[in-house]
Design a protein around this motif. Structure first.
Motif, PDB file in Angstrom:
ATOM      1  N   SER A 188      37.578  57.999  12.455  1.00  0.00           N
ATOM      2  CA  SER A 188      36.529  59.005  12.313  1.00  0.00           C
ATOM      3  C   SER A 188      35.742  58.721  11.042  1.00  0.00           C
ATOM      4  O   SER A 188      36.238  58.041  10.142  1.00  0.00           O
ATOM      5  N   ARG A 213      38.342  60.555  19.276  1.00  0.00           N
ATOM      6  CA  ARG A 213      38.198  59.135  18.938  1.00  0.00           C
ATOM      7  C   ARG A 213      39.480  58.590  18.309  1.00  0.00           C
ATOM      8  O   ARG A 213      39.860  57.434  18.552  1.00  0.00           O
ATOM      9  N   GLU A 217      40.244  54.763  17.379  1.00  0.00           N
ATOM     10  CA  GLU A 217      39.053  54.591  16.553  1.00  0.00           C
ATOM     11  C   GLU A 217      39.142  55.465  15.308  1.00  0.00           C
ATOM     12  O   GLU A 217      39.820  56.498  15.304  1.00  0.00           O
ATOM     13  N   GLY A 233      31.127  55.053  19.090  1.00  0.00           N
ATOM     14  CA  GLY A 233      32.300  54.439  19.692  1.00  0.00           C
ATOM     15  C   GLY A 233      32.300  54.477  21.204  1.00  0.00           C
ATOM     16  O   GLY A 233      31.327  54.855  21.856  1.00  0.00           O
TER      17      GLY A 233
END
Length: 346
Positions: free
Chosen positions: A345, A338, A343, A127
């Motif tokens: 995981s 993240r 985002e 990411g």
């Protein structure tokens, strides 16, 4: 052969002997600690060599930076007082010998992220947070060429570390990266603490993962959405080798909007995950380990933790399931960060 840079006069002049009196696993008053440290300095048998759980904490407790833990492990090997059963030590030493050919050394112009022997955890460093680094040691067949070797402190085997470490350093340095970020505390501690303590040259600049994450998140502050979780942090033993980087834990938590719950076993008072205690030669080590883990988890629950944050893969492997069984979700720090920028995981 590399020798420990240890100043015995500093220890002999010390009035508090924090390295031993603050130990959570051996009860000692100052006179006892002084006597036991004198034995260690003189290379004589000490109860410390038998009772040490190899948690690394005395490295942090020492106010003089004189490496008492490295001395303990060195004496364990010299006097053949093994913390683990011989078959486990033999198997562990053989396990990490590089095999299946040499690694492919691709030049890295900027910053590298060294996965060490955890190439299987590459999905946890994907990411936007990791867009400006090149991953190193992603091939599980070649990962032992990047092994920092520090695990052998738990085995009472500094000789193995000193014999193999230069080759690992040379492999990392061959990529030419100007900075090397280390996924695992143990790798960072190797190059920032252990190597200098034994006079082993490290030709690259090491960066702690948490310091890197804090820098990257700082540049993405507009994208951060506070997570509003209550979290506990399982501090790994190798973090004791770089206590100056430990404050980044709370800095990261503040940045991503999680509450680091107040509990008994935190920071310098953190408890070992128990991964090596379980197999130690001491009588009752398994029972002691399970009691220790339960005490740690109960402390997290009492404090209201919803998540338990890990950095060390061994800690995650050891405590992840027991923590989850207690209703607390285990998560790597990289994945938690993240989540804060939207985002998912792995």
């Amino acid at each position: 052969m590399f020798n420990l840079r240890f100043d015995e006069n500093k220890c002999l002049a010390c009035e508090t002997h924090d390295c031993l009196t603050r130990c959570q696993y051996m009860a000692m008053d100052i006179p006892t600690a002084k006597a036991e440290m004198e034995k260690l300095i003189q290379g004589r048998e000490s109860r410390v060599l038998h009772d040490c759980v190899t948690c690394y904490a005395c490295e942090e407790y020492c106010p003089l930076g004189n490496h008492p833990f490295y001395l303990i492990v060195t004496r364990q090997e010299e006097l053949d007082i093994l913390p683990l059963p011989s078959p486990l030590i033999k198997r562990g030493v053989q396990m990490a010998i590089p095999f299946r050919g040499e690694p492919e050394i691709e030049p890295i112009a900027g910053r590298a992220l060294n996965m060490g022997v955890f190439s299987m955890l590459v999905p946890h460093v994907q990411g936007r947070l990791f867009e400006d680094v090149t991953l190193m040691s992603t091939d599980s067949r070649k990962m032992f060429h990047y092994f920092c070797q520090l695990m052998y402190l738990h085995f009472g085997r500094t000789s193995v570390i000193n014999e193999r470490l230069e080759e690992s350093i040379a492999t990392i340095a061959a990529h030419g990266a100007r900075e090397v970020i280390h996924f695992h505390d143990e790798c960072y501690g190797t190059y920032a603490s252990y190597a200098p303590a034994f006079g082993i040259d490290v030709p690259f600049k090491s960066v702690h993962l948490f310091e890197y994450l804090y820098e990257r998140l700082g540049a993405m502050q507009d994208d951060i959405k506070p997570l509003n979780y209550k979290v506990a942090y399982q501090r790994p033993c190798s973090s004791r080798l770089s206590p100056d980087k430990h404050p980044f834990v709370d800095k990261l938590f503040d940045l991503i909007g999680v509450e680091h719950v107040q509990r008994e076993f935190v920071d310098e008072n953190a408890l070992c995950c128990g991964s090596t205690i379980m197999g130690q030669r001491r009588e009752g080590s398994r029972r002691f380990c399970l009691e220790l883990q339960q005490k740690n988890i109960d402390d997290m629950k009492k404090a209201g933790a919803q998540l338990c944050v890990f950095n060390c893969p061994a800690c995650m492997q050891t405590l992840g399931k027991p923590v989850a069984d207690a209703g607390i979700m285990p998560i790597f720090m990289s994945d938690l960060c993240r989540l804060a920028i939207g985002e998912k995981s792995p």
